[in-house]
Design a protein around this motif. Structure first.
Motif, PDB file in Angstrom:
ATOM      1  N   VAL A   4      12.339   2.183   7.469  1.00  0.00           N
ATOM      2  CA  VAL A   4      13.103   3.066   8.351  1.00  0.00           C
ATOM      3  C   VAL A   4      13.541   2.290   9.587  1.00  0.00           C
ATOM      4  N   ILE A   5      14.835   2.299   9.864  1.00  0.00           N
ATOM      5  CA  ILE A   5      15.347   1.690  11.093  1.00  0.00           C
ATOM      6  C   ILE A   5      15.842   2.817  11.993  1.00  0.00           C
ATOM      7  N   ALA A   6      15.290   2.922  13.178  1.00  0.00           N
ATOM      8  CA  ALA A   6      15.725   3.988  14.097  1.00  0.00           C
ATOM      9  C   ALA A   6      15.617   3.507  15.536  1.00  0.00           C
ATOM     10  N   ALA A   7      16.433   4.109  16.404  1.00  0.00           N
ATOM     11  CA  ALA A   7      16.399   3.782  17.834  1.00  0.00           C
ATOM     12  C   ALA A   7      15.420   4.739  18.524  1.00  0.00           C
ATOM     13  N   SER A   8      14.912   4.462  19.705  1.00  0.00           N
ATOM     14  CA  SER A   8      15.309   3.324  20.498  1.00  0.00           C
ATOM     15  C   SER A   8      14.474   2.089  20.192  1.00  0.00           C
ATOM     16  N   GLY A   9      15.014   0.947  20.525  1.00  0.00           N
ATOM     17  CA  GLY A   9      14.377  -0.313  20.203  1.00  0.00           C
ATOM     18  C   GLY A   9      13.037  -0.541  20.884  1.00  0.00           C
ATOM     19  N   MET A  10      12.828   0.111  22.028  1.00  0.00           N
ATOM     20  CA  MET A  10      11.568  -0.078  22.757  1.00  0.00           C
ATOM     21  C   MET A  10      10.692   1.177  22.694  1.00  0.00           C
ATOM     22  N   CYS A  11      10.999   2.066  21.742  1.00  0.00           N
ATOM     23  CA  CYS A  11      10.202   3.277  21.507  1.00  0.00           C
ATOM     24  C   CYS A  11      10.100   4.171  22.740  1.00  0.00           C
ATOM     25  N   SER A  12      11.148   4.186  23.546  1.00  0.00           N
ATOM     26  CA  SER A  12      11.082   5.006  24.749  1.00  0.00           C
ATOM     27  C   SER A  12      11.904   6.287  24.585  1.00  0.00           C
ATOM     28  N   GLY A  13      12.237   6.648  23.372  1.00  0.00           N
ATOM     29  CA  GLY A  13      13.000   7.862  23.109  1.00  0.00           C
ATOM     30  C   GLY A  13      13.665   7.740  21.754  1.00  0.00           C
ATOM     31  N   ASP A  17       0.823  -1.218   0.000  1.00  0.00           N
ATOM     32  CA  ASP A  17       0.000   0.000   0.000  1.00  0.00           C
ATOM     33  C   ASP A  17       0.859   1.270   0.000  1.00  0.00           C
ATOM     34  N   ASN A  18       2.134   1.117  -0.350  1.00  0.00           N
ATOM     35  CA  ASN A  18       3.051   2.259  -0.436  1.00  0.00           C
ATOM     36  C   ASN A  18       3.304   2.986   0.878  1.00  0.00           C
ATOM     37  N   GLY A  19       3.069   2.305   1.983  1.00  0.00           N
ATOM     38  CA  GLY A  19       3.314   2.949   3.275  1.00  0.00           C
ATOM     39  C   GLY A  19       4.754   2.755   3.739  1.00  0.00           C
ATOM     40  N   VAL A  20       5.051   3.322   4.892  1.00  0.00           N
ATOM     41  CA  VAL A  20       6.397   3.130   5.438  1.00  0.00           C
ATOM     42  C   VAL A  20       6.405   1.940   6.398  1.00  0.00           C
ATOM     43  N   VAL A  21       7.552   1.308   6.481  1.00  0.00           N
ATOM     44  CA  VAL A  21       7.753   0.239   7.456  1.00  0.00           C
ATOM     45  C   VAL A  21       8.722   0.784   8.510  1.00  0.00           C
ATOM     46  N   LEU A  22       8.272   0.867   9.744  1.00  0.00           N
ATOM     47  CA  LEU A  22       9.125   1.391  10.806  1.00  0.00           C
ATOM     48  C   LEU A  22       9.676   0.229  11.636  1.00  0.00           C
ATOM     49  N   ILE A  23      10.987   0.185  11.775  1.00  0.00           N
ATOM     50  CA  ILE A  23      11.608  -0.864  12.600  1.00  0.00           C
ATOM     51  C   ILE A  23      12.366  -0.198  13.749  1.00  0.00           C
ATOM     52  N   PRO A  24      11.791  -0.228  14.961  1.00  0.00           N
ATOM     53  CA  PRO A  24      12.545   0.316  16.091  1.00  0.00           C
ATOM     54  C   PRO A  24      13.652  -0.673  16.437  1.00  0.00           C
TER      55      PRO A  24
END
Ligand SMILES: [Zn+2]
Ligand SMILES: [Zn+2]
Length: 506
Positions: free
Chosen positions: A381-390, A265-272
């Motif tokens: 998109v790969i970005a930190a933090s891994g647990m989405c706490s910042g 669907d042309n969306g983004v995939v976010l990987i924390p």
């Protein structure tokens, strides 16, 4: 009874964080193995309440041995220095490169923005770091004491040396073998008893092995750890003492499947994802998928549409720290496994493929978020933090989490009380939402979790580590795990060794 040297645990006992073990060599000498931060819900379990304090005497600590640079193994080092520790910090060469980066980041994020303070701490740290190649003995500083000083019930020693062995967990990670020699006894009869009980043979050496964190056998990039030749006392982690991982192939297929569905669907995939280890493993796996798809495209097999998508999808790593660590991974190519080296020889760049974009400064980061919101083309998109706490993942989440075309892909464990855990829990629920930076966001994105992208050995790996030793331990202490993991592993070890030798550390 077999007498072990004294080992005191200052962390990673009732959980997996805050690793810090003290090995007493004699009445005036101890060494520390790791000095990590407590994290998540485990912070409050620490008696001091903030997870930071060095609540033990450092006067007799002659050296610190670092197994690897994860924050829960090294994060309390600045506090150790502040408490007056001036001895050497032994670690592998790759860890010596990573350690100042990790500590600098930890200080900036959690302690102070004061540049002079940070610089002063790093200067001290760099002075104390002593890098040692893998598989090479080095002597540990031991204070000399007189015969009469040893009054405790443990055997103490006059000499100690140590050696790092590859642990396959993250770049530079090691398990450490420590040989204690020339025992000191308070009285002769005790000495003879102890020596006679030492596996029935007379010896004046004792080998302690600290596992640190052990890697999974089929993890990408780094070779699997080999079991030690021997250990008398083994202190072993048990993070996945109660679980076995999916196979590598299955994991990669899952990753590919989730991404293919997500980008439809042309969306983004976010990987924390956290910056050291897992980010690099993910890049490695994505490069492999992209490569395979290009081979199939050339052969005219499979879905042309998906193959074309894989050849054009952008993989964005939005983290300056992750970029730094990836550089270190590239610098230490000599530590990669045979498969990774084979790819390099074939002209491939497992951590630096054409479609990979690394975002540096904050301004660039904000403009990428904006640009992605406007376009109609998929991206990972790969970005930190891994647990989405910042960290930078937060801006992506606030922008995209309420968008139906977004997919959020968790590849790591989400601890209780973190936004990551809430997203997992409330996704696909009616009016499910998560609070991010004080604001409520409805979760319309699809949320997936893939297990097995863990840099830790699973139950089978932990069992084999002991099973494959030529001379098996006479004492095992299980640390670094939740209760169920520790107990389950204890049961497993009882199948290969007498139960009396195995102890869950407290
Ligand atoms: Zn680790
Ligand atoms: Zn750990």
């Amino acid at each position: 009874m077999f007498i072990s040297p004294q080992i005191t645990h200052h962390g990673a006992v009732n959980g997996v964080t805050g690793s810090c073990h003290q090995l007493t060599i004699n009445a005036t000498t101890s060494v520390l193995i790791d000095c990590g931060l407590f994290q998540g819900a485990e912070i409050s379990g620490n008696p001091e309440g903030d997870g930071l304090a060095i609540d033990f005497d450092v006067t007799h600590i002659s050296a610190l041995i670092v197994t690897h640079c994860h924050i829960d193994h090294v994060g309390r080092i600045p506090y150790l220095l502040a408490a007056g520790f001036t001895g050497p910090i032994f670690c592998t060469e790759a860890s010596a490169s990573l350690l100042p980066l990790v500590i600098e980041d930890a200080l900036k994020v959690g302690v102070t923005r004061d540049k002079t303070l940070i610089a002063a701490c790093l200067k001290l740290l760099k002075k104390q770091i002593t890098s040692i190649p893998y598989k090479q003995w080095f002597s540990l500083p031991v204070n000399t004491i007189s015969e009469s000083v040893n009054t405790n019930s443990y055997i103490t020693y006059r000499k100690a040396k140590a050696k790092f062995q590859p642990a396959g967990h993250i770049l530079g990670s090691a398990y450490v073998e420590i040989d204690l020699a020339e025992p000191i006894f308070a009285n002769t009869s005790k000495a003879i008893n102890s020596i006679n009980n030492f596996n029935g043979s007379i010896t004046n050496k004792h080998r302690v092995v600290f596992s640190g964190d052990l890697g999974a056998p089929y993890a990408p990039l780094l070779p699997a750890p080999k079991s030690p030749y021997r250990a008398d006392t083994l202190v072993i982690e048990s993070t996945y003492g109660d679980k076995n991982h999916q196979s590598r192939k299955q994991r990669r297929q899952n990753l590919q499947g989730v991404i293919e569905k997500a980008v439809n669907d042309n969306g983004v995939v976010l990987i924390p994802a956290f910056s050291i280890g897992r980010t690099q493993e993910l890049l490695y796996e994505l490069e492999q998928i992209i490569y395979q798809q290009s081979v199939q495209l050339k052969k005219g097999q499979g879905s042309r549409q998906l193959q074309t998508m894989w050849q054009s999808i952008e993989v964005i790593v939005d983290s300056p720290m992750a970029a730094n660590f990836t550089e270190q991974y590239k610098k230490f190519k000599s530590l990669w496994d045979a498969e990774a080296m084979h790819k390099v020889k074939a002209g491939r760049h497992p951590l630096n493929f054409e479609q990979l974009y690394t975002i540096g400064d904050h301004k660039q980061h904000l403009s990428v978020v904006k640009a992605l919101a406007k376009r109609n083309k998929p991206a990972i998109v790969i970005a930190a933090s891994g647990m989405c706490s910042g960290g930078r993942i937060m801006n992506y989440l606030t922008q995209f989490i309420s968008d139906k075309t977004t997919d959020i892909l968790f590849v790591g464990y989400q601890a209780q009380g973190t936004p990551g855990r809430d997203i997992q829990k409330y996704a696909n629920k009616y009016n499910g939402y998560v609070t991010l930076a004080g604001q409520k966001h409805y979760i319309n994105a699809a949320v997936h979790s893939i297990s097995g992208y863990s840099a830790h050995a699973d139950q089978a790996g932990l069992i084999n580590f002991v099973k494959r030793m030529r001379h098996k331990p006479k004492h095992i202490k299980i640390v670094h795990g939740d209760d169920s993991a520790k107990n389950m592993l204890q049961n497993c070890y009882e199948n290969i060794l007498p139960a009396s030798l195995i102890e869950v550390a407290e």
